[in-house]
Scaffold this motif. Structure first.
Motif, mmCIF file in Angstrom:
data_model
loop_
_atom_site.group_PDB
_atom_site.id
_atom_site.type_symbol
_atom_site.label_atom_id
_atom_site.label_comp_id
_atom_site.label_asym_id
_atom_site.label_seq_id
_atom_site.Cartn_x
_atom_site.Cartn_y
_atom_site.Cartn_z
ATOM 1 N N LEU A 20 0.811 -1.212 0.000
ATOM 2 C CA LEU A 20 0.000 0.000 0.000
ATOM 3 C C LEU A 20 0.847 1.266 0.000
ATOM 4 C CD1 LEU A 20 -2.793 -0.991 2.560
ATOM 5 C CD2 LEU A 20 -2.944 -0.959 0.064
ATOM 6 N N ALA A 21 2.160 1.117 -0.123
ATOM 7 C CA ALA A 21 3.057 2.277 -0.024
ATOM 8 C C ALA A 21 3.046 3.140 -1.278
ATOM 9 C CB ALA A 21 4.483 1.821 0.266
ATOM 10 N N GLY A 22 2.593 2.593 -2.414
ATOM 11 C CA GLY A 22 2.603 3.359 -3.650
ATOM 12 C C GLY A 22 4.004 3.519 -4.212
ATOM 13 N N SER A 23 4.092 4.243 -5.302
ATOM 14 C CA SER A 23 5.384 4.456 -5.947
ATOM 15 C C SER A 23 6.208 5.479 -5.179
ATOM 16 C CB SER A 23 5.179 4.933 -7.384
ATOM 17 O OG SER A 23 6.405 5.304 -7.979
ATOM 18 N N SER A 24 7.515 5.292 -5.201
ATOM 19 C CA SER A 24 8.414 6.277 -4.592
ATOM 20 C C SER A 24 8.728 7.413 -5.562
ATOM 21 C CB SER A 24 9.718 5.601 -4.163
ATOM 22 O OG SER A 24 10.391 5.066 -5.291
ATOM 23 N N GLY A 25 8.326 7.253 -6.814
ATOM 24 C CA GLY A 25 8.581 8.278 -7.814
ATOM 25 C C GLY A 25 9.890 8.112 -8.543
ATOM 26 N N VAL A 26 10.682 7.113 -8.163
ATOM 27 C CA VAL A 26 11.950 6.836 -8.847
ATOM 28 C C VAL A 26 12.002 5.359 -9.213
ATOM 29 C CG1 VAL A 26 13.207 8.687 -7.690
ATOM 30 C CG2 VAL A 26 13.126 6.431 -6.650
ATOM 31 N N ALA A 27 12.796 5.052 -10.222
ATOM 32 C CA ALA A 27 12.866 3.675 -10.723
ATOM 33 C C ALA A 27 14.040 2.895 -10.154
ATOM 34 C CB ALA A 27 12.962 3.698 -12.258
ATOM 35 N N ASP A 28 14.881 3.535 -9.370
ATOM 36 C CA ASP A 28 16.133 2.904 -8.939
ATOM 37 C C ASP A 28 15.974 1.523 -8.320
ATOM 38 O OD1 ASP A 28 17.122 5.247 -9.835
ATOM 39 O OD2 ASP A 28 17.840 5.997 -7.926
ATOM 40 N N PRO A 29 15.037 1.303 -7.370
ATOM 41 C CA PRO A 29 14.955 -0.040 -6.778
ATOM 42 C C PRO A 29 14.664 -1.123 -7.805
ATOM 43 C CG PRO A 29 13.761 1.557 -5.445
ATOM 44 C CD PRO A 29 14.115 2.246 -6.723
ATOM 45 N N GLY A 30 13.773 -0.853 -8.749
ATOM 46 C CA GLY A 30 13.427 -1.855 -9.747
ATOM 47 C C GLY A 30 14.563 -2.187 -10.687
ATOM 48 N N PHE A 31 15.401 -1.213 -10.977
ATOM 49 C CA PHE A 31 16.536 -1.437 -11.876
ATOM 50 C C PHE A 31 17.796 -1.913 -11.143
ATOM 51 C CE2 PHE A 31 14.296 1.549 -14.851
ATOM 52 C CZ PHE A 31 14.210 0.669 -15.923
ATOM 53 N N GLY A 32 17.749 -1.910 -9.816
ATOM 54 C CA GLY A 32 18.933 -2.265 -9.043
ATOM 55 C C GLY A 32 19.569 -3.592 -9.438
ATOM 56 N N PRO A 33 18.805 -4.692 -9.518
ATOM 57 C CA PRO A 33 19.416 -5.991 -9.840
ATOM 58 C C PRO A 33 20.042 -6.062 -11.229
ATOM 59 C CG PRO A 33 17.262 -6.286 -8.827
ATOM 60 C CD PRO A 33 17.390 -4.826 -9.165
ATOM 61 N N VAL A 34 19.604 -5.198 -12.157
ATOM 62 C CA VAL A 34 20.122 -5.251 -13.532
ATOM 63 C C VAL A 34 20.922 -3.990 -13.864
ATOM 64 C CG1 VAL A 34 18.319 -6.817 -14.363
ATOM 65 C CG2 VAL A 34 17.909 -4.340 -14.398
ATOM 66 N N SER A 35 21.453 -3.338 -12.843
ATOM 67 C CA SER A 35 22.181 -2.089 -13.080
ATOM 68 C C SER A 35 23.417 -2.298 -13.948
ATOM 69 C CB SER A 35 22.578 -1.452 -11.745
ATOM 70 O OG SER A 35 23.397 -2.343 -10.995
ATOM 71 N N HIS A 36 23.915 -3.539 -14.026
ATOM 72 C CA HIS A 36 25.109 -3.826 -14.822
ATOM 73 C C HIS A 36 24.760 -4.176 -16.261
ATOM 74 C CE1 HIS A 36 23.482 -7.530 -13.215
ATOM 75 N NE2 HIS A 36 24.148 -8.231 -14.116
ATOM 76 N N TRP A 37 23.480 -4.266 -16.606
ATOM 77 C CA TRP A 37 23.062 -4.542 -17.979
ATOM 78 C C TRP A 37 23.097 -3.254 -18.811
ATOM 79 C CZ3 TRP A 37 18.180 -8.241 -17.760
ATOM 80 C CH2 TRP A 37 18.594 -9.493 -17.293
ATOM 81 N N PRO A 38 23.125 -3.374 -20.139
ATOM 82 C CA PRO A 38 23.148 -2.179 -20.998
ATOM 83 C C PRO A 38 21.920 -1.293 -20.788
ATOM 84 C CG PRO A 38 23.734 -4.149 -22.250
ATOM 85 C CD PRO A 38 23.269 -4.628 -20.922
ATOM 86 N N HIS A 39 22.174 0.015 -20.711
ATOM 87 C CA HIS A 39 21.118 1.013 -20.552
ATOM 88 C C HIS A 39 20.959 1.799 -21.852
ATOM 89 C CE1 HIS A 39 21.472 -0.057 -16.411
ATOM 90 N NE2 HIS A 39 20.818 0.996 -15.944
ATOM 91 N N HIS A 40 19.715 2.037 -22.220
ATOM 92 C CA HIS A 40 19.415 2.789 -23.443
ATOM 93 C C HIS A 40 18.450 3.914 -23.068
ATOM 94 C CE1 HIS A 40 21.112 -0.699 -25.628
ATOM 95 N NE2 HIS A 40 20.421 -1.419 -24.756
ATOM 96 N N HIS A 41 18.933 5.148 -23.112
ATOM 97 C CA HIS A 41 18.118 6.298 -22.745
ATOM 98 C C HIS A 41 17.423 6.828 -23.997
ATOM 99 C CE1 HIS A 41 19.706 6.636 -18.633
ATOM 100 N NE2 HIS A 41 20.841 6.195 -19.159
ATOM 101 N N LEU A 42 16.103 6.897 -23.944
ATOM 102 C CA LEU A 42 15.292 7.346 -25.067
ATOM 103 C C LEU A 42 14.606 8.643 -24.670
ATOM 104 C CD1 LEU A 42 13.687 3.876 -25.875
ATOM 105 C CD2 LEU A 42 15.816 4.835 -26.785
ATOM 106 N N GLU A 43 14.981 9.729 -25.298
ATOM 107 C CA GLU A 43 14.495 11.038 -24.884
ATOM 108 C C GLU A 43 13.201 11.449 -25.580
ATOM 109 O OE1 GLU A 43 15.874 12.369 -22.455
ATOM 110 O OE2 GLU A 43 17.720 11.185 -22.362
ATOM 111 N N ASP A 44 12.917 10.905 -26.761
ATOM 112 C CA ASP A 44 11.818 11.420 -27.574
ATOM 113 C C ASP A 44 10.512 10.651 -27.414
ATOM 114 O OD1 ASP A 44 13.534 13.321 -28.602
ATOM 115 O OD2 ASP A 44 14.146 12.054 -30.290
ATOM 116 N N GLY A 45 10.546 9.414 -26.947
ATOM 117 C CA GLY A 45 9.329 8.613 -26.871
ATOM 118 C C GLY A 45 8.777 8.523 -25.459
ATOM 119 N N PRO A 46 7.632 7.868 -25.313
ATOM 120 C CA PRO A 46 7.054 7.702 -23.970
ATOM 121 C C PRO A 46 7.922 6.826 -23.069
ATOM 122 C CG PRO A 46 5.846 6.408 -25.595
ATOM 123 C CD PRO A 46 6.780 7.278 -26.350
ATOM 124 N N CYS A 47 8.681 5.904 -23.679
ATOM 125 C CA CYS A 47 9.587 5.071 -22.893
ATOM 126 C C CYS A 47 10.906 5.820 -22.728
ATOM 127 C CB CYS A 47 9.820 3.728 -23.591
ATOM 128 S SG CYS A 47 10.862 2.607 -22.651
#
Length: 288
Positions: A20-47
């Motif tokens: 029931l805590a809701g979102s913290s507003g940041v994605a860091d915890p969810g990405f923590g386990p895969v932080s060493h995988w390739p990251h692709h930043h997309l600035e123009d789309g919804p993703c």
């Protein structure tokens, strides 16, 4: 020092139950386990961000401004259509998403297909819920519903759609209901990883402002930091006069008692006067 309204809104709390805590507003915890995988930043789309496994078979997308905040897929290869999809909405705690991403990080290797295994039974996917004391509830034909003891979270399995699974928490509504939906091809052990994170009794940390007013009475909030010491209120002029009068009376009483004790202890000891001795009367001499 008393908290202002703004200070209280930004104060951090341990929140339980976590679903029931809701979102913290940041994605860091969810990405923590895969932080060493390739990251692709997309600035123009919804993703806005996609994190992929090194072979691009697993994709974890973050849609920072959408209702569906996370979309996770797995495919046979980098260009094939997804075998399964998991979607988490904007009210879902990232700590629950972490349950799935941690399982994917543990299972992925270039030669592994564990994260692509065909589902065998829906029961495996919700075993952590039953282990935590959740119960089946009445449901319409072709569906299974499981509800938490407090009635504020549950799971819905739609066997009419090949056992698609939805985990939910919170009162119905755009700003209050968390939902995680897994398509029918999702391996049950991966859904179970998210289910286990859902029922984890460890609280999560949120600022007060992240807790929806309709949910606040349903959660336990424990301050991360104790209250700072509060200064005593300043005395009023009347208080000052009363304190001065009391002190003066005490000084006067002490002074009087000290004088009496001094007189008693310092008076010289005077010997008592001798008792008078009665004179012996002179008797007349007898005549010869």
């Amino acid at each position: 020092m008393q908290f202002t309204t703004d200070e209280e809104q930004w104060r951090e709390y341990h929140v339980a139950p976590r679903y029931l805590a809701g979102s913290s507003g940041v994605a860091d915890p969810g990405f923590g386990p895969v932080s060493h995988w390739p990251h692709h930043h997309l600035e123009d789309g919804p993703c806005q961000l996609v994190v992929t496994s090194p072979d691009h078979r697993i994709r974890i997308g973050w849609f920072g401004d959408d209702y569906d905040l996370w979309k996770i897929t797995a495919a046979d290869d980098a260009v094939s259509a997804p075998r399964w999809t998991a979607v988490f909405n904007h009210n879902t705690p990232a700590e629950i998403v972490l349950g799935l991403t941690a399982a994917l990080a543990d299972e992925w290797t270039e030669d592994s297909d564990l994260f692509l295994n065909r589902p065998s039974s829906w029961a495996t996917s919700v075993t952590p819920l039953f282990n935590a004391g959740w119960k089946r509830a009445g449901a319409e034909w072709g569906t299974v519903e499981i509800v938490s003891p407090d009635g504020q979270a549950g799971a819905f399995i739609d066997m009419r759609r090949n056992s698609a699974v939805t985990l939910w928490a919170g009162p119905a509504g755009w700003g209050t209901r968390a939902e995680a939906t897994f398509t029918s091809g999702t391996p049950p052990h991966l859904i179970a990883a998210a289910s286990a994170a859902l029922v984890d009794t460890a609280p999560v940390i949120r600022t007060r402002r992240r807790i929806h007013p309709r949910v606040e009475h349903l959660v336990q909030l424990t301050p991360v930091d104790p209250d700072p010491p509060r200064a005593a209120p300043a005395p009023t002029p009347l208080d000052v006069r009363r304190i001065a009068v009391t002190a003066a009376l005490q000084r006067t009483s002490l002074s009087r008692n000290g004088t009496i004790r001094a007189r008693i202890s310092t008076s010289p000891s005077v010997p008592a006067p001798p008792r008078p001795v009665a004179a012996t009367p002179l008797l007349p001499r007898p005549h010869r």
